[in-house]
Design a protein around this motif. Structure first.
Motif, PDB file in Angstrom:
ATOM      1  N   VAL A 149       0.836  -1.209   0.000  1.00 24.95           N
ATOM      2  CA  VAL A 149       0.000   0.000   0.000  1.00 24.95           C
ATOM      3  C   VAL A 149       0.873   1.263   0.000  1.00 24.95           C
ATOM      4  O   VAL A 149       0.614   2.207  -0.741  1.00 24.95           O
ATOM      5  CB  VAL A 149      -0.941   0.013   1.227  1.00 24.95           C
ATOM      6  CG1 VAL A 149      -1.825   1.249   1.227  1.00 24.95           C
ATOM      7  CG2 VAL A 149      -1.791  -1.243   1.267  1.00 24.95           C
ATOM      8  N   TYR A 150       1.912   1.266   0.847  1.00 28.34           N
ATOM      9  CA  TYR A 150       2.821   2.411   0.982  1.00 28.34           C
ATOM     10  C   TYR A 150       4.268   1.936   0.837  1.00 28.34           C
ATOM     11  O   TYR A 150       4.942   1.679   1.829  1.00 28.34           O
ATOM     12  CB  TYR A 150       2.637   3.101   2.340  1.00 28.34           C
ATOM     13  CG  TYR A 150       1.260   3.658   2.548  1.00 28.34           C
ATOM     14  CD1 TYR A 150       0.812   4.744   1.819  1.00 28.34           C
ATOM     15  CD2 TYR A 150       0.394   3.085   3.478  1.00 28.34           C
ATOM     16  CE1 TYR A 150      -0.469   5.246   2.002  1.00 28.34           C
ATOM     17  CE2 TYR A 150      -0.881   3.589   3.670  1.00 28.34           C
ATOM     18  CZ  TYR A 150      -1.301   4.669   2.934  1.00 28.34           C
ATOM     19  OH  TYR A 150      -2.552   5.165   3.120  1.00 28.34           O
ATOM     20  N   PRO A 151       4.758   1.814  -0.395  1.00 28.63           N
ATOM     21  CA  PRO A 151       6.145   1.373  -0.578  1.00 28.63           C
ATOM     22  C   PRO A 151       7.116   2.392   0.049  1.00 28.63           C
ATOM     23  O   PRO A 151       6.926   3.606  -0.125  1.00 28.63           O
ATOM     24  CB  PRO A 151       6.323   1.331  -2.090  1.00 28.63           C
ATOM     25  CG  PRO A 151       4.973   1.480  -2.683  1.00 28.63           C
ATOM     26  CD  PRO A 151       4.077   2.070  -1.647  1.00 28.63           C
ATOM     27  N   PRO A 152       8.129   1.928   0.769  1.00 30.98           N
ATOM     28  CA  PRO A 152       9.021   2.855   1.470  1.00 30.98           C
ATOM     29  C   PRO A 152       9.899   3.710   0.556  1.00 30.98           C
ATOM     30  O   PRO A 152      10.429   4.723   0.983  1.00 30.98           O
ATOM     31  CB  PRO A 152       9.887   1.935   2.336  1.00 30.98           C
ATOM     32  CG  PRO A 152       9.787   0.606   1.719  1.00 30.98           C
ATOM     33  CD  PRO A 152       8.460   0.538   1.024  1.00 30.98           C
ATOM     34  N   TYR A 153      10.028   3.314  -0.713  1.00 26.97           N
ATOM     35  CA  TYR A 153      10.921   4.038  -1.631  1.00 26.97           C
ATOM     36  C   TYR A 153      10.164   4.788  -2.720  1.00 26.97           C
ATOM     37  O   TYR A 153      10.753   5.202  -3.702  1.00 26.97           O
ATOM     38  CB  TYR A 153      11.906   3.070  -2.306  1.00 26.97           C
ATOM     39  CG  TYR A 153      12.402   2.010  -1.388  1.00 26.97           C
ATOM     40  CD1 TYR A 153      13.125   2.348  -0.252  1.00 26.97           C
ATOM     41  CD2 TYR A 153      12.122   0.674  -1.614  1.00 26.97           C
ATOM     42  CE1 TYR A 153      13.572   1.374   0.619  1.00 26.97           C
ATOM     43  CE2 TYR A 153      12.571  -0.308  -0.750  1.00 26.97           C
ATOM     44  CZ  TYR A 153      13.296   0.051   0.368  1.00 26.97           C
ATOM     45  OH  TYR A 153      13.729  -0.912   1.225  1.00 26.97           O
ATOM     46  N   LYS A 154       8.884   4.986  -2.551  1.00 27.81           N
ATOM     47  CA  LYS A 154       8.081   5.631  -3.593  1.00 27.81           C
ATOM     48  C   LYS A 154       8.550   7.076  -3.788  1.00 27.81           C
ATOM     49  O   LYS A 154       8.590   7.867  -2.849  1.00 27.81           O
ATOM     50  CB  LYS A 154       6.606   5.583  -3.229  1.00 27.81           C
ATOM     51  CG  LYS A 154       5.718   5.992  -4.369  1.00 27.81           C
ATOM     52  CD  LYS A 154       4.296   5.587  -4.141  1.00 27.81           C
ATOM     53  CE  LYS A 154       3.483   5.890  -5.381  1.00 27.81           C
ATOM     54  NZ  LYS A 154       2.122   5.477  -5.240  1.00 27.81           N
ATOM     55  N   SER A 155       8.899   7.403  -5.018  1.00 26.84           N
ATOM     56  CA  SER A 155       9.455   8.730  -5.300  1.00 26.84           C
ATOM     57  C   SER A 155       8.489   9.855  -4.947  1.00 26.84           C
ATOM     58  O   SER A 155       8.914  10.966  -4.656  1.00 26.84           O
ATOM     59  CB  SER A 155       9.878   8.833  -6.767  1.00 26.84           C
ATOM     60  OG  SER A 155       8.755   8.682  -7.615  1.00 26.84           O
ATOM     61  N   GLU A 156       7.217   9.568  -4.943  1.00 28.05           N
ATOM     62  CA  GLU A 156       6.195  10.570  -4.626  1.00 28.05           C
ATOM     63  C   GLU A 156       6.477  11.261  -3.280  1.00 28.05           C
ATOM     64  O   GLU A 156       6.352  12.472  -3.162  1.00 28.05           O
ATOM     65  CB  GLU A 156       4.828   9.875  -4.585  1.00 28.05           C
ATOM     66  CG  GLU A 156       3.682  10.749  -4.151  1.00 28.05           C
ATOM     67  CD  GLU A 156       2.379   9.967  -3.983  1.00 28.05           C
ATOM     68  OE1 GLU A 156       1.331  10.627  -4.015  1.00 28.05           O
ATOM     69  OE2 GLU A 156       2.422   8.721  -3.809  1.00 28.05           O
ATOM     70  N   TYR A 157       6.881  10.506  -2.282  1.00 30.68           N
ATOM     71  CA  TYR A 157       7.102  11.075  -0.943  1.00 30.68           C
ATOM     72  C   TYR A 157       8.495  10.792  -0.390  1.00 30.68           C
ATOM     73  O   TYR A 157       8.789  11.116   0.756  1.00 30.68           O
ATOM     74  CB  TYR A 157       6.042  10.587   0.044  1.00 30.68           C
ATOM     75  CG  TYR A 157       5.738   9.100   0.013  1.00 30.68           C
ATOM     76  CD1 TYR A 157       6.624   8.156   0.523  1.00 30.68           C
ATOM     77  CD2 TYR A 157       4.549   8.644  -0.543  1.00 30.68           C
ATOM     78  CE1 TYR A 157       6.341   6.802   0.486  1.00 30.68           C
ATOM     79  CE2 TYR A 157       4.252   7.281  -0.580  1.00 30.68           C
ATOM     80  CZ  TYR A 157       5.160   6.365  -0.061  1.00 30.68           C
ATOM     81  OH  TYR A 157       4.869   5.022  -0.097  1.00 30.68           O
ATOM     82  N   PHE A 158       9.378  10.220  -1.204  1.00 31.16           N
ATOM     83  CA  PHE A 158      10.704   9.821  -0.728  1.00 31.16           C
ATOM     84  C   PHE A 158      11.503  10.991  -0.176  1.00 31.16           C
ATOM     85  O   PHE A 158      12.147  10.883   0.873  1.00 31.16           O
ATOM     86  CB  PHE A 158      11.471   9.112  -1.850  1.00 31.16           C
ATOM     87  CG  PHE A 158      12.754   8.476  -1.397  1.00 31.16           C
ATOM     88  CD1 PHE A 158      12.738   7.266  -0.731  1.00 31.16           C
ATOM     89  CD2 PHE A 158      13.970   9.088  -1.634  1.00 31.16           C
ATOM     90  CE1 PHE A 158      13.917   6.672  -0.301  1.00 31.16           C
ATOM     91  CE2 PHE A 158      15.150   8.511  -1.222  1.00 31.16           C
ATOM     92  CZ  PHE A 158      15.129   7.297  -0.551  1.00 31.16           C
ATOM     93  N   SER A 159      11.494  12.128  -0.851  1.00 31.06           N
ATOM     94  CA  SER A 159      12.262  13.298  -0.390  1.00 31.06           C
ATOM     95  C   SER A 159      11.810  13.738   0.997  1.00 31.06           C
ATOM     96  O   SER A 159      12.639  14.062   1.853  1.00 31.06           O
ATOM     97  CB  SER A 159      12.132  14.462  -1.381  1.00 31.06           C
ATOM     98  OG  SER A 159      12.708  14.125  -2.618  1.00 31.06           O
ATOM     99  N   ALA A 160      10.510  13.737   1.224  1.00 32.29           N
ATOM    100  CA  ALA A 160       9.982  14.114   2.545  1.00 32.29           C
ATOM    101  C   ALA A 160      10.457  13.126   3.608  1.00 32.29           C
ATOM    102  O   ALA A 160      10.784  13.522   4.735  1.00 32.29           O
ATOM    103  CB  ALA A 160       8.455  14.170   2.512  1.00 32.29           C
ATOM    104  N   CYS A 161      10.525  11.854   3.258  1.00 33.19           N
ATOM    105  CA  CYS A 161      10.961  10.821   4.205  1.00 33.19           C
ATOM    106  C   CYS A 161      12.451  10.959   4.529  1.00 33.19           C
ATOM    107  O   CYS A 161      12.859  10.741   5.673  1.00 33.19           O
ATOM    108  CB  CYS A 161      10.660   9.438   3.654  1.00 33.19           C
ATOM    109  SG  CYS A 161       8.893   9.127   3.504  1.00 33.19           S
TER     110      CYS A 161
END
Length: 124
Positions: free
Chosen positions: A54-66
């Motif tokens: 559901v929430y991949p840890p490396y998804k570019s959509e939110y990776f920078s925020a992480c």
């Protein structure tokens, strides 16, 4: 008022499920401007594996925020520092135009985790 500038972070694989920042990453949000140094290591979003579909840890959509959140948490010394890191995560996700439901899930999950962590470890 601070000018907002949030580009995508550039990383390279470091180890299994870990990445290394490839060059200094400078970001500017309304609440914080900072630099994450080249070589900083991150696991992206620290999401339990059961939720990766559901929430991949490396998804570019939110990776920078992480990556920003990881950096702030590694340098956190107090409960207030962790709460600020969570607030910055939320702010960065808003700047990246992540949908409100995902922001809600990430922000509140981090808040709950950090409150429990601070309680168990006696961090004030």
């Amino acid at each position: 008022m601070t000018k907002t500038e949030l580009k995508r972070v550039c990383v390279k694989p470091y180890d299994k499920d870990r990445f290394e920042v490839d060059k200094d990453y400078i970001f500017s949000l309304p609440s914080l401007t900072a630099r994450i140094p080249k070589g900083f290591k991150t696991d992206g979003a620290s999401i339990p594996r059961i939720f990766w579909s559901v929430y991949p840890p490396y998804k570019s959509e939110y990776f920078s925020a992480c990556v920003i959140h990881d950096f702030l948490c590694i340098n956190a010394k107090s409960k207030a520092d962790y709460m600020l890191a969570n607030q910055i995560l939320k702010e960065a996700m808003q700047e990246l135009k992540i949908n409100k439901f995902k922001i809600f899930v990430f922000y509140h999950s981090c808040n709950i985790f950090h409150k429990i962590k601070c309680l168990i470890k006696g961090i004030r």
